[in-house]
Design a protein around this motif. Sequence first.
Motif, short mmCIF file in Angstrom:
data_model
loop_
_atom_site.label_atom_id
_atom_site.label_comp_id
_atom_site.label_asym_id
_atom_site.label_seq_id
_atom_site.Cartn_x
_atom_site.Cartn_y
_atom_site.Cartn_z
N GLU A 1 0.86 -1.31 0.00
CA GLU A 1 -0.11 -0.07 0.00
C GLU A 1 0.99 1.32 0.05
O GLU A 1 0.63 2.08 -0.74
N ALA A 2 1.90 1.34 0.77
CA ALA A 2 2.63 2.54 1.02
C ALA A 2 3.35 2.77 -0.18
O ALA A 2 3.55 3.95 -0.85
N GLN A 3 3.84 1.67 -0.92
CA GLN A 3 4.59 2.02 -2.17
C GLN A 3 3.93 2.23 -3.55
O GLN A 3 4.27 3.09 -4.26
N VAL A 4 2.60 1.53 -3.54
CA VAL A 4 1.69 2.08 -4.54
C VAL A 4 1.35 3.49 -4.42
O VAL A 4 1.03 4.26 -5.35
N SER A 5 1.00 3.75 -3.10
CA SER A 5 0.53 5.32 -2.92
C SER A 5 1.53 6.26 -3.22
O SER A 5 1.49 7.51 -4.05
N MET A 6 2.80 5.94 -3.09
CA MET A 6 4.08 7.08 -3.20
C MET A 6 4.31 6.95 -4.87
O MET A 6 4.51 8.01 -5.27
N MET A 7 4.18 5.67 -5.52
CA MET A 7 4.13 5.65 -6.89
C MET A 7 3.17 6.60 -7.53
O MET A 7 3.37 7.20 -8.59
N THR A 8 2.02 6.40 -7.17
CA THR A 8 0.82 7.11 -7.72
C THR A 8 1.09 8.66 -7.50
O THR A 8 0.94 9.42 -8.41
N ALA A 9 1.48 9.12 -6.11
CA ALA A 9 2.01 10.50 -6.05
C ALA A 9 3.04 10.81 -6.84
O ALA A 9 2.80 12.18 -7.47
N GLN A 10 4.09 10.19 -7.15
CA GLN A 10 5.05 10.60 -7.89
C GLN A 10 4.60 10.93 -9.64
O GLN A 10 5.02 11.81 -10.04
N LEU A 11 3.81 9.89 -10.01
CA LEU A 11 3.45 10.04 -11.59
C LEU A 11 2.44 11.27 -11.58
O LEU A 11 2.34 11.85 -12.38
N GLN A 12 1.57 11.43 -10.38
CA GLN A 12 0.68 12.63 -10.59
C GLN A 12 1.55 14.05 -10.59
O GLN A 12 1.31 14.94 -11.03
N ARG A 13 2.71 13.93 -9.63
CA ARG A 13 3.38 15.22 -9.83
C ARG A 13 4.18 15.21 -11.05
O ARG A 13 4.46 16.41 -11.39
N SER A 14 4.21 14.52 -11.76
CA SER A 14 4.85 14.30 -13.19
C SER A 14 4.00 14.89 -14.18
O SER A 14 4.12 14.89 -15.40
N ASP B 1 -6.14 5.76 -10.19
CA ASP B 1 -5.91 5.23 -8.93
C ASP B 1 -4.64 4.36 -8.91
O ASP B 1 -3.96 3.93 -9.65
N GLY B 2 -4.57 3.86 -7.32
CA GLY B 2 -3.58 3.00 -7.08
C GLY B 2 -4.17 2.08 -6.36
O GLY B 2 -4.74 1.88 -5.41
N LYS B 3 -3.98 0.61 -6.70
CA LYS B 3 -4.90 -0.56 -6.16
C LYS B 3 -3.93 -1.78 -5.87
O LYS B 3 -2.97 -1.97 -6.45
N ILE B 4 -4.22 -2.50 -5.00
CA ILE B 4 -3.45 -3.89 -4.42
C ILE B 4 -4.54 -4.81 -4.79
O ILE B 4 -5.49 -5.13 -4.54
N VAL B 5 -3.96 -5.77 -5.69
CA VAL B 5 -4.69 -7.05 -6.08
C VAL B 5 -3.98 -8.26 -5.12
O VAL B 5 -2.91 -8.04 -4.51
N LYS B 6 -4.86 -9.10 -4.72
CA LYS B 6 -4.21 -10.04 -3.76
C LYS B 6 -2.95 -10.97 -4.41
O LYS B 6 -2.24 -11.15 -3.64
N HIS B 7 -3.22 -11.43 -5.62
CA HIS B 7 -2.19 -12.16 -6.29
C HIS B 7 -2.11 -11.64 -7.64
O HIS B 7 -2.86 -11.77 -8.49
N ALA B 8 -1.15 -10.94 -7.86
CA ALA B 8 -1.03 -10.23 -9.20
C ALA B 8 -0.37 -11.45 -10.24
O ALA B 8 -0.87 -11.41 -11.34
N CYS B 9 0.05 -12.66 -9.68
CA CYS B 9 0.39 -13.58 -10.66
C CYS B 9 -0.54 -14.90 -10.65
O CYS B 9 -0.27 -15.98 -11.23
N SER B 10 -1.80 -14.42 -10.17
CA SER B 10 -2.74 -15.77 -10.21
C SER B 10 -4.28 -15.05 -10.04
O SER B 10 -4.50 -14.20 -9.27
N THR B 11 -5.24 -15.56 -11.00
CA THR B 11 -6.31 -15.28 -11.18
C THR B 11 -7.22 -15.92 -11.93
O THR B 11 -6.76 -16.71 -12.74
N LYS B 12 -8.57 -15.99 -11.76
CA LYS B 12 -9.52 -16.79 -12.53
C LYS B 12 -9.53 -16.02 -13.97
O LYS B 12 -9.84 -16.86 -14.74
N SER B 13 -9.67 -14.73 -13.56
CA SER B 13 -9.75 -14.03 -15.09
C SER B 13 -9.76 -12.76 -14.90
O SER B 13 -9.45 -12.06 -13.70
N TRP B 14 -9.79 -11.87 -15.98
CA TRP B 14 -9.51 -10.33 -15.88
C TRP B 14 -10.84 -9.81 -15.15
O TRP B 14 -10.89 -8.87 -14.35
#
Length: 206
Positions: A41-54, A60-73
């Motif tokens: 969460e902290a790193q996603v918020s920081m990245m979101t803010a850095q990109l917005q400042r640019s 938005d900035g979101k956390i998915v449970k498993h970026a490498c595993s899902t049933k579907s998009w």
Amino acid sequence: MIITRPKPIEEILSMVEMFPDLSICVVGCGICARKIQTGGEAQVSMMTAQLQRSGLDVLDGKIVKHACSTKSWDSFVEENPALDKAGILVVMSCGAGVSLLGRISGKPTLAGLDTTSLGSSLKDETLENFCAMCGDCNVGLYAGLCPKSGCPKSQVNGPCGGSIDGDCEVGERECIWAKIYEILESRDMLHLMDGIRPPVNHDRRL
């Protein structure tokens, strides 16, 4: 655990510039990257803010449970609608998560992190270079320390000529062969270093 480290923001911005006028969603991973604090969460918020400042359009900035595993998009989008609305995904996970989201989303999917090794977590310490995922594992013969991943030259029959007083010639690091020797000696198992072991059989990865 997959070990990752943040990319320089300049590198990420240079990639984003290749897709002008597209909105962005920053995506973190709730497993490995969150555990080692490269994509939580902290790193996603920081990245979101850095990109917005640019001056970029970040939805938005979101956390998915498993970026490498899902049933579907659709299952990702159901919990995180911003993923579907965005034109670009900046993914703060290992390369497997970036690749999966790129395949199933149909969107440009950019890596916010560099994947460096397979490692472990012990209390609050992150341990890197535990495994090279070579498909030909014999780590038990090396006191549980993998020289294929821990040695920059992947030496499997002892240290190279650049090892001096237990230190590796590459960077400021201890030679893994010094560690292997020390542990085997303490266990009275130095006989495991006898003989010549063949190089990795890369066919076993296929």
